[in-house]
Write a protein that holds these residues in place. Sequence first.
Motif, short mmCIF file in Angstrom:
data_model
loop_
_atom_site.label_atom_id
_atom_site.label_comp_id
_atom_site.label_asym_id
_atom_site.label_seq_id
_atom_site.Cartn_x
_atom_site.Cartn_y
_atom_site.Cartn_z
N GLU A 61 0.67 -1.09 -0.11
CA GLU A 61 -0.06 0.00 0.01
C GLU A 61 0.79 1.28 0.15
OE1 GLU A 61 -2.57 1.97 3.72
OE2 GLU A 61 -3.56 0.07 2.63
N HIS A 62 1.88 1.32 0.79
CA HIS A 62 2.76 2.29 0.74
C HIS A 62 3.44 2.55 -0.53
CE1 HIS A 62 6.82 4.23 1.81
NE2 HIS A 62 5.89 5.27 2.49
N ASP A 63 4.01 1.56 -1.09
CA ASP A 63 4.58 1.41 -2.53
C ASP A 63 3.63 2.12 -3.43
OD1 ASP A 63 6.85 0.65 -1.46
OD2 ASP A 63 6.59 -1.37 -2.19
N ALA A 64 2.40 1.47 -3.37
CA ALA A 64 1.24 2.17 -4.34
C ALA A 64 1.15 3.65 -4.25
CB ALA A 64 0.18 1.20 -4.09
N GLN A 65 1.26 3.99 -2.97
CA GLN A 65 1.07 5.48 -2.70
C GLN A 65 2.16 6.46 -3.26
OE1 GLN A 65 0.63 5.61 1.77
NE2 GLN A 65 -1.61 5.22 1.61
N ALA A 70 3.80 9.72 -7.59
CA ALA A 70 5.00 10.09 -8.96
C ALA A 70 4.15 10.40 -10.21
CB ALA A 70 5.96 8.90 -9.21
N GLY A 71 3.00 10.16 -10.44
CA GLY A 71 2.36 10.07 -11.61
C GLY A 71 2.50 8.77 -12.60
N ASP A 72 2.46 8.95 -13.95
CA ASP A 72 2.32 8.05 -14.90
C ASP A 72 4.02 7.80 -15.06
OD1 ASP A 72 2.16 6.09 -16.86
OD2 ASP A 72 1.84 7.55 -18.34
N ASP A 73 4.31 6.22 -14.67
CA ASP A 73 5.61 5.98 -14.66
C ASP A 73 5.61 4.93 -16.04
OD1 ASP A 73 4.39 3.88 -13.87
OD2 ASP A 73 5.35 3.72 -11.72
#
Length: 90
Positions: A61-65, A70-73
């Motif tokens: 969940e933290h990584d997803a946040q 960061a926007g579109d990667d």
Amino acid sequence: MAVVICIPDWYHSGMTTQIAVRLDDSLVEFVDALVRGGRASSRAAAVSSALERERRRLIAEHDAQILAAAGDDGLGPLVEHVANLGIDLD
């Protein structure tokens, strides 16, 4: 004559701490059913597995946040592909 006991360093890495946890009867029944059904080797193993799963979920969940901020990667198609694989993380 004093006796010196040397405990190897590797011993400490496998140590666990016993804690007391109060659970509703329904949760205890669920844990016991997991053990009876062979899905966990013991009550402690069932609880440990659930806590490890929750820890992984919180990290994800933290990584997803972070990724969302960061926007579109460019990883959208890969994320969609992996989401559809139905991988069991346990």
